[in-house]
Design an enzyme around this catalytic site. Structure first.
Site, PDB file in Angstrom:
ATOM      1  CD  GLU A  38      -2.898   1.135   2.347  1.00 53.70           C
ATOM      2  OE1 GLU A  38      -4.004   1.673   2.206  1.00 53.70           O
ATOM      3  OE2 GLU A  38      -2.508   0.636   3.407  1.00 53.70           O
TER       4      GLU A  38
ATOM      5  CG  HIS B 253     -11.818   3.262   9.040  1.00 54.77           C
ATOM      6  ND1 HIS B 253     -11.302   2.927  10.268  1.00 54.77           N
ATOM      7  CD2 HIS B 253     -10.752   3.531   8.241  1.00 54.77           C
ATOM      8  CE1 HIS B 253      -9.985   2.987  10.216  1.00 54.77           C
ATOM      9  NE2 HIS B 253      -9.625   3.355   9.002  1.00 54.77           N
TER      10      HIS B 253
ATOM     11  CG  ASP C  54      -6.330   0.094   6.981  1.00 51.63           C
ATOM     12  OD1 ASP C  54      -5.142  -0.211   6.756  1.00 51.63           O
ATOM     13  OD2 ASP C  54      -6.780   1.246   6.827  1.00 51.63           O
TER      14      ASP C  54
END
Length: 391
Positions: A125, A247, A270
């Site tokens: 990422e 989130h 995550d």
């Protein structure tokens, strides 16, 4: 019953064809040997519990105070073990933006753990993401996705690179997506300022995943639908969601399920190093993160910096907050990510012949009780009595 054979009886089993009560699952060695059959006195009594397949996390940066981006094998082992104890029996190691050579070094360390069976692969990422949507990635280290640099990182994984998150609107973005697709590596759209049309082009070029959909990308506008609509509407795309209550608002998660369906949703953590830990200061690659009340934010700037989520909590929220069925929750936490990684023949569902990766939950609260990976109890085995015997 042989010494390496275990049978669990009396539990609710969440199977591909539906949920059965008072079921029986037998394990021999590392595999599920069979489902059903008459209970025996030697069985472990799991009455009052629910058994689901082990969870599969496509996107996780660390846990237990440790980070996959540290480049230290012991830290990676700690992170993997932390999430394993919370039901993640198959995990991808996600990196964060750093100097290219340093991330290559991290990948070399992580690839050894893939070869040892600890990890299922490597997810890069960054650094090929948008400055405008960089989130918890250091802006000065971001790069355009030059296919040669993308290939350099991919090769650093020594055949174990499974996924790349990049912004397709950047110079070289679409070419890199096509290259990754041709290499058999998952191209994921994320940390992007892309519009609707470019996102469609990325999907046509081979992108098949939306990295933490809704987060770190433009929102939906009525005349500019942006990447979210393009990613949600295309059946070729699996969308990641962080179901931690921070989130995403639950109604947004429900919107994604209503549009894409459970068969295209992968619930991820995550998670960064604070997962499984308490509040405090933690590193995330080259950045510092402060965790307060379980919410991780950058010390500088205050952006959300990953999560402290574990997948057992994501499962419980899916059922008790979102109102998903047990089968839908299992689909998004196990079946979909297993299939995406090309591992659907061995993990992701409770079926004879597959790995004995099991998560045992309390049938009322859905709190995690025990975890088995490849036939070995990781936590919780002492909770169960033999059938017919008092606990």
């Amino acid at each position: 019953m042989t010494a390496d054979r275990t049978a669990l009886a009396g539990a609710r089993l969440v199977l591909p064809g539906g949920v059965i009560d008072a079921g029986r699952i037998s394990v021999e060695g590392t595999r599920v040997a069979g489902l059903g059959g008459e209970a025996e006195p030697s069985d472990l009594d799991l009455t009052g519990y629910t058994v689901v397949p082990g969870f599969v996390d496509l996107h996780v940066h660390g846990g237990g105070g440790a980070s996959y981006a540290s480049g230290i094998a012991e830290e990676a082992l700690t992170a993997a073990r932390t999430h394993l104890e919370h039901g993640t029996t198959t995990t991808m190691a996600s990196t964060v933006t750093g100097e290219i050579d340093e991330v290559c070094r991290q990948a070399a360390v992580l690839s050894e753990l893939v070869e040892d069976g600890v990890l299922a692969g490597i997810h890069f990422e960054g650094p090929f993401i948008s400055h405008n949507r960089c989130g918890a990635h250091r802006p000065d280290l971001l790069r355009d996705p030059d296919p040669a640099l993308v290939r350099k990182l991919a090769d650093a994984g020594r055949g174990h690179t499974r996924m790349f998150t990049l912004a397709p609107e950047l110079p070289g973005g679409l070419e890199s997506v096509q290259m990754l697709s041709e290499l058999g590596i998952i191209a994921a759209v994320g940390h992007t300022d892309s519009d609707y049309e470019v996102t469609l082009r990325a999907i046509d070029a081979g992108a098949t995943v939306a990295t933490h959909l809704f987060n770190a990308m433009p929102g939906i506008q009525h005349r500019a639908p942006g990447p979210i609509v393009a990613l949600l509407e295309d059946e070729r795309v699996t969308v990641e969601l962080v179901n931690d209550g921070v989130h995403l608002h639950p109604s947004v998660v429900e919107l994604a399920y209503g549009t894409a369906g459970a068969e295209r949703v992968a619930l991820i953590t995550d998670a960064m190093g604070a997962a499984g830990m308490g509040d405090g200061l933690y590193p995330l690659g080259p950045l510092q993160v402060r965790v307060e009340d379980g919410v991780a934010r950058l010390v500088e700037g205050g952006s959300i910096a990953g999560s402290t989520l574990t997948l057992d909590v994501a499962f419980r929220r899916a059922v008790t907050v979102l109102g998903l069925s047990l089968n839908q929750a299992v689909t998004s936490l196990s079946t979909v990510p297993a299939r995406l990684l090309g591992l659907g023949d061995t993990i992701g569902t409770l079926e004879a012949g597959k790995n004995a990766d099991l998560v045992v939950l309390d049938s009322d609260s859905y709190e995690l009780v025990a975890v088995m990976r490849r036939g070995e109890w990781i936590v919780g085995a002492d909770r169960f009595a033999r059938a017919g015997n008092p606990a």
